[in-house]
Design an enzyme around this catalytic site. Structure first.
Site, PDB file in Angstrom:
ATOM      1  N   SER A  45       0.846  -1.198   0.000  1.00 24.23           N
ATOM      2  CA  SER A  45       0.000   0.000   0.000  1.00 24.23           C
ATOM      3  C   SER A  45       0.881   1.248   0.000  1.00 24.23           C
ATOM      4  CB  SER A  45      -0.920   0.009   1.229  1.00 24.23           C
ATOM      5  OG  SER A  45      -0.187  -0.217   2.410  1.00 24.23           O
ATOM      6  N   GLU A  89      -9.172  -9.563   3.749  1.00 25.53           N
ATOM      7  CA  GLU A  89      -9.483  -8.170   3.396  1.00 25.53           C
ATOM      8  C   GLU A  89     -10.832  -8.099   2.688  1.00 25.53           C
ATOM      9  OE1 GLU A  89      -6.384  -5.944   1.395  1.00 25.53           O
ATOM     10  OE2 GLU A  89      -7.720  -4.237   1.061  1.00 25.53           O
TER      11      GLU A  89
HETATM   12  O1  KIV Z   1      -0.539  -3.370   1.616  1.00 28.35           O
HETATM   13  C1  KIV Z   1      -1.215  -3.310   2.644  1.00 28.35           C
HETATM   14  O2  KIV Z   1      -1.222  -2.320   3.390  1.00 28.35           O
HETATM   15  C2  KIV Z   1      -2.037  -4.472   2.981  1.00 28.35           C
HETATM   16  C3  KIV Z   1      -3.047  -4.300   4.065  1.00 28.35           C
HETATM   17  C4  KIV Z   1      -4.205  -3.529   3.563  1.00 28.35           C
HETATM   18  C5  KIV Z   1      -3.448  -5.594   4.649  1.00 28.35           C
HETATM   19  O3  KIV Z   1      -1.906  -5.487   2.376  1.00 28.35           O
END
Ligand code: KIV
Length: 276
Positions: A46, A183
């Site tokens: 993310s 998720e």
């Molecule tokens: O990349 C991320 O932050 C994630 C979370 C949303 C679990 O995979």
């Protein structure tokens, strides 16, 4: 006294204590999260969206993940550091999966890796675990498959897709995963998945029956002004506070209020006179 969280303590917590996780991408934030007693820090891909401004996670590279993972690991004393395997670092082959997981541990100083997918990735999970690297699974909404699933949508709402998620969770456990992120999965389905396996489920938009929870820290602090998913609870509005301070600073600089005398350094008048 705070305990050192490991993949083993995560597994042992199932049925006893809920696990808390947050994302972090830099040393300072990791240190704060760690000092707050959070069990695990995810260096999530993310970061592509919340740190680098990409529209999704697909552009994130191994180099990006290693760079941020290293910084986070320097700030985390007791929290388990889990680093995401970016898009195309494991989908291509079992060999690539093991080599890249190894790089995240050796170069990124992570203590575990996370990869997205269910039944289709169990061969990779098995091979990485055989290389003595703890693996966290991730099923439900898997952002690296955004082009295939057609958007950031809740997953597992039909009987067939619900069954696939339950089977995927069982298969990941069998392959050796020590925990699984769920998720955007309906809460009642998350409960069934959580009760079907002996490793902890970590929910994000997956209800309160998971064994733990994770949030992207910018979402919970109101620091990411883009889209706010339904599952996010805002614990503060740091983004607005930051903006207010930036505006005040800008005004004080332009009004010649900052820096004040107290922010400057002194030199003797005698020397100054000589310098004129
Ligand atoms: O990349 C991320 O932050 C994630 C979370 C949303 C679990 O995979």
């Amino acid at each position: 006294m705070q305990i050192k969280n490991t993949a083993v303590t995560f597994k042992e917590s199932k049925g006893h204590e809920k696990l808390s996780m947050l994302t972090a991408y830099d040393f300072g934030t990791a240190k704060l999260v760690d000092e707050a007693g959070i069990n695990g820090i995810l260096v999530g891909d993310s970061l592509g969206m919340v740190m680098l401004g990409y529209k999704d996670t697909l552009e994130v590279t191994m180099e990006d993940m290693i760079h941020h993972s290293k910084a986070v690991s320097r700030g985390a004393k007791n929290a388990l550091v889990v680093t995401d395997m970016p898009f195309m670092s494991y989908q291509t082959s079992v060999y690539d999966a093991v080599v890249n997981a190894g790089r995240l541990i050796k170069e990124g100083k992570a203590q575990a890796v996370k990869l997205e997918g269910g039944l289709e990735v169990v061969d990779k999970v098995e091979a990485i675990v055989k290389a003595s690297i703890p693996v966290m699974g991730h099923i439900g909404l898997t952002p690296q498959s955004i082009n295939q699933i057609g958007g950031f949508k809740v997953q597992g709402k039909s009987e067939e897709s619900g069954r696939i998620l339950i089977e995927s969770a069982k298969a990941l456990e069998k392959a050796g995963a020590f925990a699984i992120v769920l998720e955007c999965v309906p809460s009642k389905l998350s409960k069934i998945i959580t009760e079907s396996i002996n490793i902890p489920t970590i929910g994000i938009g997956a209800g309160n029956d998971c064994d733990g929870q994770i949030l992207v820290y910018q979402d919970m602090l109101g620091m990411f002004s883009g889209f706010k998913p339904k599952f996010v609870k805002r614990y503060s509005d740091i983004g607005e506070e930051m903006k207010k301070s930036f505006i005040e600073y800008d005004k004080e600089v332009k009004d010649k209020v900052f820096p004040g005398e107290e922010h400057g350094f002194k030199i003797s008048d005698e020397i100054i006179e000589k310098l004129y």
